[in-house]
Design an enzyme around this catalytic site. Structure first.
Site, short mmCIF file in Angstrom:
data_model
loop_
_atom_site.label_atom_id
_atom_site.label_comp_id
_atom_site.label_asym_id
_atom_site.label_seq_id
_atom_site.Cartn_x
_atom_site.Cartn_y
_atom_site.Cartn_z
N ASP A 181 0.80 -1.26 0.00
CA ASP A 181 0.00 0.00 0.00
C ASP A 181 0.82 1.29 0.00
OD1 ASP A 181 -1.95 -1.92 0.21
OD2 ASP A 181 -2.75 -1.22 2.14
N LYS A 211 -6.48 -5.02 -3.16
CA LYS A 211 -7.12 -5.68 -2.02
C LYS A 211 -8.19 -4.76 -1.42
CE LYS A 211 -3.44 -4.41 1.30
NZ LYS A 211 -4.22 -3.61 2.22
N CYS A 260 -2.17 -2.55 7.78
CA CYS A 260 -2.12 -3.48 6.65
C CYS A 260 -0.87 -4.36 6.66
CB CYS A 260 -2.26 -2.72 5.34
SG CYS A 260 -3.93 -2.05 5.15
C1 C5J Z 1 -3.15 0.61 5.51
C2 C5J Z 1 -4.95 1.79 6.59
N1 C5J Z 1 -2.60 0.42 4.33
N2 C5J Z 1 -4.23 2.17 7.64
N3 C5J Z 1 -4.40 1.16 5.53
O1 C5J Z 1 -2.55 0.35 6.54
O2 C5J Z 1 -6.15 2.02 6.55
#
Ligand code: C5J
Length: 226
Positions: A28, A133, A166
């Site tokens: 991400d 995802k 994540c």
């Molecule tokens: C991730 C989030 N990528 N914190 N997303 O950690 O919502």
């Protein structure tokens, strides 16, 4: 010549890296989470806490590619019609602006929007799978496990953001599926320093209950492309 297996310094004990069976999974590293002016900053987060991971990730990815090893990227987001967005996720936190609404870089966490894309510094190369995802974990409702099995991968170097959300969710999912996970601490980031610290401590606690924690420089040295 492919990098040879080697032992990499790590906590709670050294990690036996088998490069041919190991995938680099970058979680991400999306514009809305990392870029000034994005959705993350709009919510009041300090994006510099995440941006410090860009350069170590860039160096690790460059070395990984130079060694001819498997790299994969994930993006958190949803279909434009939001049909894969659980209503609970849409309303959680009672935000004024939520997933699917217009944000500073297009519709928030919607596939195809500018903010949903990966930052240019770590942009996927041709042939590197991008796993879209809908959840926090990279295995939930994705084809990641098939991709790993088809490539004979049973170890993962997991990097990206955010450490406690994540990254941690994906490591726990991977661990339950039998993957050994190594987390280079300089390549994962949280908006909250205390969550960064705890997120890493939870991985390596109790004899490495979810995996190993080390540094990207040691991985780069081990694959011989530093
Ligand atoms: C991730 C989030 N990528 N914190 N997303 O950690 O919502």
């Amino acid at each position: 010549m492919q990098a040879k297996p080697s032992t990499v310094p790590a906590e709670p004990y050294p990690f036996d890296l088998r490069p041919a069976e190991c995938g680099l999974l970058i979680i991400d590293m999306q514009r809305d989470f990392l870029e000034p002016g994005g959705f993350g900053e709009m919510l009041g987060n300090d994006v510099s806490q995440l941006r410090r991971t860009i350069e170590p990730n860039r160096r690790l990815l460059a070395a990984w590619r130079a060694a001819g090893l498997a790299a994969m990227h994930t993006r958190e987001g949803h279909r434009p019609d939001l049909s894969d967005l659980p209503p609970s996720k849409k309303v959680r936190g009672r935000p004024k602006t939520s997933i699917g609404d217009m944000g500073p870089m297009g519709r928030i966490l919607v596939r195809g929007e500018a903010g949903h894309d990966i930052i240019p510094e770590l942009y996927p190369a041709a042939g590197e799978p991008v796993i879209d995802k809908p959840g926090k974990g990279a295995f939930h409702a994705t084809d990641l496990q098939s991709i790993l099995q088809n490539r004979g991968i049973n170890q993962l170097i997991v990097t990206g953001v955010t450490t406690e959300v994540c990254v941690n969710t994906t490591i726990r999912e991977a661990n339950d599926r039998g993957y050994d996970c190594f987390v280079p601490e300089d390549c994962v980031g949280s908006y909250f320093p205390e969550f960064q610290d705890m997120g890493l401590r939870m991985i390596k606690a109790q004899g490495g209950i979810f995996g190993w924690v080390g540094s990207s420089a040691d991985i780069v040295a081990a694959i011989g492309k530093g």
